[in-house]
Design an enzyme around this catalytic site. Structure first.
Site, PDB file in Angstrom:
ATOM      1  N   ASP A  45       0.835  -1.208   0.000  1.00 35.68           N
ATOM      2  CA  ASP A  45       0.000   0.000   0.000  1.00 35.68           C
ATOM      3  C   ASP A  45       0.871   1.260   0.000  1.00 35.68           C
ATOM      4  O   ASP A  45       1.906   1.307   0.680  1.00 35.68           O
ATOM      5  CB  ASP A  45      -0.866  -0.051   1.269  1.00 35.68           C
ATOM      6  CG  ASP A  45      -1.897   1.047   1.331  1.00 35.68           C
ATOM      7  OD1 ASP A  45      -2.467   1.387   0.280  1.00 35.68           O
ATOM      8  OD2 ASP A  45      -2.148   1.551   2.448  1.00 35.68           O
ATOM      9  N   HIS A  75      -9.724   5.514   0.187  1.00 31.50           N
ATOM     10  CA  HIS A  75      -8.682   5.614   1.216  1.00 31.50           C
ATOM     11  C   HIS A  75      -9.210   6.490   2.345  1.00 31.50           C
ATOM     12  O   HIS A  75     -10.167   7.246   2.174  1.00 31.50           O
ATOM     13  CB  HIS A  75      -7.407   6.213   0.619  1.00 31.50           C
ATOM     14  CG  HIS A  75      -6.618   5.225  -0.193  1.00 31.50           C
ATOM     15  ND1 HIS A  75      -5.353   4.813   0.172  1.00 31.50           N
ATOM     16  CD2 HIS A  75      -6.929   4.571  -1.328  1.00 31.50           C
ATOM     17  CE1 HIS A  75      -4.927   3.932  -0.734  1.00 31.50           C
ATOM     18  NE2 HIS A  75      -5.861   3.775  -1.658  1.00 31.50           N
ATOM     19  N   GLY A  76      -8.560   6.398   3.504  1.00 30.57           N
ATOM     20  CA  GLY A  76      -8.975   7.230   4.628  1.00 30.57           C
ATOM     21  C   GLY A  76     -10.363   6.884   5.138  1.00 30.57           C
ATOM     22  O   GLY A  76     -11.095   7.742   5.622  1.00 30.57           O
ATOM     23  N   SER A  99     -11.275   5.425   7.777  1.00 26.30           N
ATOM     24  CA  SER A  99     -11.476   5.598   9.225  1.00 26.30           C
ATOM     25  C   SER A  99     -12.293   6.840   9.532  1.00 26.30           C
ATOM     26  O   SER A  99     -12.957   6.906  10.561  1.00 26.30           O
ATOM     27  CB  SER A  99     -10.119   5.723   9.936  1.00 26.30           C
ATOM     28  OG  SER A  99      -9.400   4.529   9.832  1.00 26.30           O
ATOM     29  N   ASN A 129     -10.283   1.030   2.406  1.00 23.33           N
ATOM     30  CA  ASN A 129      -9.030   0.972   3.163  1.00 23.33           C
ATOM     31  C   ASN A 129      -9.191   1.579   4.552  1.00 23.33           C
ATOM     32  O   ASN A 129      -9.577   2.742   4.680  1.00 23.33           O
ATOM     33  CB  ASN A 129      -7.954   1.813   2.460  1.00 23.33           C
ATOM     34  CG  ASN A 129      -7.398   1.156   1.230  1.00 23.33           C
ATOM     35  OD1 ASN A 129      -7.898   0.138   0.780  1.00 23.33           O
ATOM     36  ND2 ASN A 129      -6.358   1.750   0.678  1.00 23.33           N
ATOM     37  N   THR A 173      -6.289   3.881  10.504  1.00 23.58           N
ATOM     38  CA  THR A 173      -6.295   4.644  11.751  1.00 23.58           C
ATOM     39  C   THR A 173      -7.292   4.099  12.776  1.00 23.58           C
ATOM     40  O   THR A 173      -6.985   4.050  13.972  1.00 23.58           O
ATOM     41  CB  THR A 173      -6.610   6.123  11.423  1.00 23.58           C
ATOM     42  OG1 THR A 173      -5.614   6.567  10.495  1.00 23.58           O
ATOM     43  CG2 THR A 173      -6.587   6.986  12.658  1.00 23.58           C
TER      44      THR A 173
HETATM   45  O1  G3H Z   1      -4.140   3.280   2.575  1.00 27.34           O
HETATM   46  C1  G3H Z   1      -4.596   3.263   3.731  1.00 27.34           C
HETATM   47  C2  G3H Z   1      -5.865   3.873   4.072  1.00 27.34           C
HETATM   48  O2  G3H Z   1      -6.195   4.865   3.197  1.00 27.34           O
HETATM   49  C3  G3H Z   1      -6.116   4.075   5.538  1.00 27.34           C
HETATM   50  O3  G3H Z   1      -6.575   5.371   5.891  1.00 27.34           O
HETATM   51  O4  G3H Z   1      -5.775   5.340   8.231  1.00 27.34           O
HETATM   52  O5  G3H Z   1      -7.314   7.087   7.462  1.00 27.34           O
HETATM   53  O6  G3H Z   1      -8.129   4.739   7.702  1.00 27.34           O
HETATM   54  P1  G3H Z   1      -6.976   5.644   7.405  1.00 27.34           P
HETATM   55 ZN    ZN Z   2      -4.419   5.395   1.909  1.00 28.02          ZN
END
Ligand code: G3H
Ligand code: ZN
Length: 274
Positions: free
Chosen positions: A79, A201-202, A204, A223, A226
């Protein structure tokens, strides 16, 4: 263990969870959570996590062993890889897919470097995810509010030949509250514009309902990193409030179990529920 591409291909309309692994506890907790939920999962190892370990092999081997022993399908994915040499090591590490992250680069450079990585890895039977329209929140990232343009996305996918595309649709990395507002219309337009699965992504920072809406609109790979870090650390911290604790198993065990609990909860709440 099955290749990430198979899990992603099978997950159109239902979604598949991809969890960032940092330690062996994350690996074991994530697989236990997936087994509890009875659903597949992708273990993804970032360039940052590899840098934390100093080398890729030990944590990659742990992920491979856990995936092979799992009672549910588990795929292995690299990743946010910005270093081409590391991306090309995916086959020897036992990983079936790679996200090459050229999102911070100018469009043409992102395109040409992504295309080169995709060609090399696809020749070896792997699949490649790319990012267009930088998803904020990491050090040096663009300001929040950046969005992926559907026409640019269409051209980018056609010219690079990538197998999945990470899109900027309102989420940001490393959010500790779940109040990101996704542009669901944009997700739907992107899903129409590009033939390959879209990646959020992101995640969380997105509520369960927000993730479900995103999947219904066309996101396939979700994904999460966090949120598991929060679950892990809060569980460890509760034990560490007791200053007499010295055995790492006393706090790492609950931390691993907290990851399992959150993975299984998320899988139940957002994956395969439309
Ligand atoms: O590639 C990893 C993800 O985009 C995780 O994002 O930590 O904000 O959940 P996050
Ligand atoms: Zn990411």
């Amino acid at each position: 263990m099955i290749a990430a591409r198979d899990l992603i291909a099978e997950a159109r309309g239902t979604g598949v969870l991809a969890v960032n692994i940092v330690t062996v506890e994350h690996v074991l907790g994530t697989v236990a959570g997936a087994e509890r939920a009875g659903k597949p999962v992708i273990l993804q190892l970032s360039e940052n996590a590899i840098a934390y370990h100093g080398r890729a092999e030990p944590i990659a081997a742990a992920a491979r062993a856990a995936a092979e022993a799992a009672a549910v399908p588990v795929a292995l994915h690299l990743d946010h890889i910005t270093d081409e040499a590391l991306a090309l090591r995916a086959p020897e590490l036992g990983f079936g897919s790679v996200m090459f992250d050229g999102a911070a680069l100018p469009f043409q450079e992102n395109l040409s470097r992504t295309r080169a990585v995709a060609e090399a890895l696809q020749d070896a039977g792997l699949r490649v995810e790319a990012e267009l329209g930088e998803i904020g929140g990491k050090l040096g990232a663009h300001a929040p509010g950046v969005r992926t343009d559907p026409e640019e996305a269409r051209a980018f996918v056609a010219e690079t030949g990538v197998d999945a595309l990470a899109v900027a649709v309102g989420s940001q990395h490393a959010m500790t509250t779940r109040d990101a507002r996704l542009d669901v219309d944009l997700i739907a337009r992107l899903a129409e514009a590009v033939p390959v699965p879209l990646v959020l992504h992101g995640s969380s920072g997105v509520s369960d309902a927000g993730i479900r809406d995103a999947i219904a609109a066309g996101i396939v790979k979700v994904n999460v990193g966090t949120a598991l870090g929060i679950a892990f650390t809060e569980a460890a911290r509760r034990v560490l409030m007791d200053p007499t604790v010295t055995d790492p198993r006393r706090y790492l065990g609950p931390a691993r179990d907290a990851v399992a609990g959150e993975v299984s909860r998320l899988l139940d709440a957002v994956i395969g529920n439309r």
